[in-house]
Enzyme design. Structure first.
Site, PDB file in Angstrom:
ATOM      1  N   HIS A 110       0.898  -1.221  -0.009  1.00  0.00           N
ATOM      2  CA  HIS A 110       0.056   0.149   0.122  1.00  0.00           C
ATOM      3  C   HIS A 110       0.764   1.129   0.151  1.00  0.00           C
ATOM      4  CE1 HIS A 110       1.149  -0.367   4.297  1.00  0.00           C
ATOM      5  NE2 HIS A 110       0.704   0.906   4.359  1.00  0.00           N
ATOM      6  N   ASP A 112       0.687   4.851   1.994  1.00  0.00           N
ATOM      7  CA  ASP A 112      -0.235   5.292   3.373  1.00  0.00           C
ATOM      8  C   ASP A 112      -1.315   6.235   3.010  1.00  0.00           C
ATOM      9  OD1 ASP A 112       1.071   3.826   5.359  1.00  0.00           O
ATOM     10  OD2 ASP A 112       3.048   5.132   5.489  1.00  0.00           O
ATOM     11  N   HIS A 265       4.683   0.061   0.024  1.00  0.00           N
ATOM     12  CA  HIS A 265       5.689  -0.482   1.034  1.00  0.00           C
ATOM     13  C   HIS A 265       4.777  -1.708   1.567  1.00  0.00           C
ATOM     14  CE1 HIS A 265       3.387   2.313   3.410  1.00  0.00           C
ATOM     15  NE2 HIS A 265       3.749   1.864   4.378  1.00  0.00           N
ATOM     16  N   ARG A 280       5.686   5.740  14.064  1.00  0.00           N
ATOM     17  CA  ARG A 280       5.330   6.212  12.727  1.00  0.00           C
ATOM     18  C   ARG A 280       4.794   7.417  12.562  1.00  0.00           C
ATOM     19  NH1 ARG A 280       1.325   3.558   8.496  1.00  0.00           N
ATOM     20  NH2 ARG A 280       0.148   5.390   8.530  1.00  0.00           N
TER      21      ARG A 280
HETATM   22  C1  SIN Z   1       3.373   0.557   7.549  1.00  0.00           C
HETATM   23  O1  SIN Z   1       2.858   0.008   6.783  1.00  0.00           O
HETATM   24  O2  SIN Z   1       3.609   1.707   8.037  1.00  0.00           O
HETATM   25  C2  SIN Z   1       4.276  -0.325   8.589  1.00  0.00           C
HETATM   26  C3  SIN Z   1       5.540  -0.956   7.673  1.00  0.00           C
HETATM   27  C4  SIN Z   1       6.337  -1.932   8.764  1.00  0.00           C
HETATM   28  O3  SIN Z   1       5.877  -2.280   9.840  1.00  0.00           O
HETATM   29  O4  SIN Z   1       7.448  -2.375   8.420  1.00  0.00           O
END
Ligand code: SIN
Length: 289
Positions: A110, A112, A265, A280
């Site tokens: 996805h 974000d 990602h 995050r």
């Molecule tokens: C995310 O999608 O922001 C998390 C990525 C992760 O935990 O590696």
């Protein structure tokens, strides 16, 4: 591409289609205008920046993130860091049976907050606790995915838009994880679906990128369901080809900053019993065009 050698820090591009490591920079101290400009340029050029050895507080992460724009607050408020609501806790750790953070974030590819009318510019993830095995994060370069997209797929998506929905995989994730509570009416209203062009233009570089994902994209507008499904499946498979990917293997105190307008990602996962926690911050971008 040659490394940028600066008297203060190094920007070392990876020998890959995206990503660069930044060493010798201390993000606990506000960056000068010149240093900020170098980092900003590197982010646009490499799409994923790995800042090594960052001993920063959540407030310092928030302050650095804000240099790029206003921050976005995740709809699952229970996973905010209490003293710092702009920080979303990503973690598989439970205390007294209660999850401390969102443990299945990134389970599907996805970008974000693509489900919002104004999705994210970029996100920063700062390692707090890392598992011994696994826990990698993968990034796929969506400019390359567009540049190399076969002609028949280009023609199929020409001028088309797609719907993105936070709820697309929610029920599926809810069945297998403790991190997805039933949403209130107010939360559902906060994440109403959004429609975006399938190919977006980066507002700062002008480069085009594919902008669909298996996590959030539900349908191509104007196509019958079966055609839409088949087209999205082809796009999902193409956009995450191995030659578009950088796989980040976390080291203690890494902070990774990616461009949600250029990459998708995925969290690769780790054994449940090994603790993983990252903080995050999510920076607001622009309405895709
Ligand atoms: C995310 O999608 O922001 C998390 C990525 C992760 O935990 O590696």
């Amino acid at each position: 591409m040659a490394a940028v050698l600066d008297t203060r820090f190094d920007i070392q591009p990876f020998d890959l289609p995206l990503g660069a490591a930044i060493t010798g920079l201390d993000l606990s101290v506000p960056l000068s205008r010149e240093d900020f400009a170098l980092i900003h340029r590197a982010h646009l050029d490499h799409h994923v920046l790995v800042f090594r050895d960052q001993h920063i507080t959540p407030a310092q992460q928030v302050a650095f993130s804000r240099r790029f724009g206003p921050l976005q607050i995740h709809v699952l408020r229970q996973f905010q860091l209490p003293a710092q609501p702009e920080v979303l806790i990503i973690s598989n750790i439970k205390e007294n049976g209660q999850p401390l953070g969102l443990g299945d974030a990134g389970h599907f590819w996805h970008s974000d907050l693509s489900y919002k009318a104004v999705p994210s510019l970029g996100s920063m993830l700062h390692a707090q606790e890392l598992p011994r095995d696994g826990g990698d994060t993968l990034f796929a370069n969506q400019h390359l995915a567009w540049d190399r997209l076969p002609g028949y797929l280009r023609r199929a998506i020409d001028g088309r838009s797609a719907e993105h929905s936070y709820l697309a995989k929610y029920a599926e994730l809810q069945k297998r994880s403790p991190w997805r509570p039933d949403l209130t009416r107010a939360q559902i209203d906060e994440v109403l679906p959004a429609v975006h062009p399938i190919v977006r233009t980066h507002p700062e570089t002008g480069r085009r990128a594919l902008f669909v994902s298996e996590h959030f994209t539900t349908r191509v507008i104007g196509l019958p369901d079966s055609e839409s499904r088949a087209l999205l499946d082809d796009l999902f498979a193409y956009s995450t080809r191995h030659d578009f990917i950088y796989r980040h293997q976390w080291q203690a105190h890494d902070m990774v900053f990616w461009d949600n307008r250029s990459v998708m990602h995925l969290a690769a996962g780790c054994p449940d019993h090994q603790r993983r926690m990252l903080y995050r911050t999510t920076i607001e971008g622009n309405a895709p065009f």
